[in-house]
Write a protein that holds these residues in place. Structure first.
Motif, PDB file in Angstrom:
ATOM      1  N   MET A  34       0.835  -1.192   0.000  1.00  0.00           N
ATOM      2  CA  MET A  34       0.000   0.000   0.000  1.00  0.00           C
ATOM      3  C   MET A  34       0.882   1.258   0.000  1.00  0.00           C
ATOM      4  O   MET A  34       2.064   1.194   0.256  1.00  0.00           O
ATOM      5  CB  MET A  34      -0.900   0.014   1.243  1.00  0.00           C
ATOM      6  N   ALA A  39       1.991   5.343   1.046  1.00  0.00           N
ATOM      7  CA  ALA A  39       2.385   6.019   2.277  1.00  0.00           C
ATOM      8  C   ALA A  39       1.156   6.514   3.023  1.00  0.00           C
ATOM      9  O   ALA A  39       0.084   6.685   2.449  1.00  0.00           O
ATOM     10  CB  ALA A  39       3.306   7.191   1.939  1.00  0.00           C
ATOM     11  N   SER A  40       1.329   6.734   4.296  1.00  0.00           N
ATOM     12  CA  SER A  40       0.191   7.215   5.081  1.00  0.00           C
ATOM     13  C   SER A  40      -0.136   8.670   4.707  1.00  0.00           C
ATOM     14  O   SER A  40       0.731   9.429   4.281  1.00  0.00           O
ATOM     15  CB  SER A  40       0.497   7.113   6.574  1.00  0.00           C
ATOM     16  N   VAL A  41      -1.372   9.004   4.877  1.00  0.00           N
ATOM     17  CA  VAL A  41      -1.850  10.345   4.544  1.00  0.00           C
ATOM     18  C   VAL A  41      -1.575  11.265   5.735  1.00  0.00           C
ATOM     19  O   VAL A  41      -1.920  10.933   6.867  1.00  0.00           O
ATOM     20  CB  VAL A  41      -3.367  10.315   4.235  1.00  0.00           C
ATOM     21  N   PRO A  42      -0.966  12.429   5.496  1.00  0.00           N
ATOM     22  CA  PRO A  42      -0.712  13.355   6.597  1.00  0.00           C
ATOM     23  C   PRO A  42      -2.020  13.775   7.280  1.00  0.00           C
ATOM     24  O   PRO A  42      -3.054  13.954   6.638  1.00  0.00           O
ATOM     25  CB  PRO A  42      -0.048  14.559   5.929  1.00  0.00           C
ATOM     26  N   MET A  43      -1.958  13.945   8.582  1.00  0.00           N
ATOM     27  CA  MET A  43      -3.135  14.346   9.353  1.00  0.00           C
ATOM     28  C   MET A  43      -3.703  15.665   8.843  1.00  0.00           C
ATOM     29  O   MET A  43      -4.918  15.873   8.846  1.00  0.00           O
ATOM     30  CB  MET A  43      -2.776  14.456  10.837  1.00  0.00           C
ATOM     31  N   LYS A  74      -6.156  15.009   6.211  1.00  0.00           N
ATOM     32  CA  LYS A  74      -7.396  14.480   6.806  1.00  0.00           C
ATOM     33  C   LYS A  74      -8.220  15.627   7.390  1.00  0.00           C
ATOM     34  O   LYS A  74      -9.442  15.652   7.255  1.00  0.00           O
ATOM     35  CB  LYS A  74      -7.078  13.438   7.863  1.00  0.00           C
TER      36      LYS A  74
END
Length: 134
Positions: free
Chosen positions: A1, A3-7, A10
């Protein structure tokens, strides 16, 4: 998957959701009375009055639409420039939290608190802008 999405992103989407809720809430509050279905679904060439709360919700929506593009542009500029950090995170969180609180407080007619909440959202926006220049 991926990279994580920055807060911050969000929180940007949370602000979009707040805007959508405001649009629906203002539209629902502005119906009824002289604003029947035929008028609402037509061209609305003849302005018709709304109640007190509906007027407040409409003004709150207009206020959101004034600040949201600035917030989105500032946050996306920080993302593009690699400037995300604690200032953008806390600034975004402050902006979103304040915008979420602003509408019900405005609808309830609590003037001074509404102004303080608006100021908090502006401080959050300024924090994001300052982060870009650091």
């Amino acid at each position: 998957m991926g990279a994580s999405v920055p807060m911050e992103l969000k929180l940007l989407l949370a602000a979009v959701i707040i805007g959508l809720v405001q649009i629906v809430w203002a539209a629902a509050a502005g119906s009824g009375g002289e604003r029947d279905f035929a008028w609402l679904s037509g061209p609305r060439d003849d302005p018709r009055p709304v109640g007190t709360v509906a007027g407040r919700l409409d003004r709150a929506l207009k206020n959101f639409l004034e600040t949201f593009p600035l917030f989105a542009a500032a946050l996306l500029a920080c993302l593009a420039a690699g400037k995300l950090g604690s200032l953008t995170l806390y600034g975004s969180a402050l902006y979103v939290a304040a915008r979420a609180l602003y509408v019900p407080v405005y609808a309830a007619g609590i003037s001074m608190v509404r102004t303080l909440i608006w100021a908090a959202s502006l401080i959050g926006l300024i924090m994001v802008i300052v982060a870009f220049f650091q």
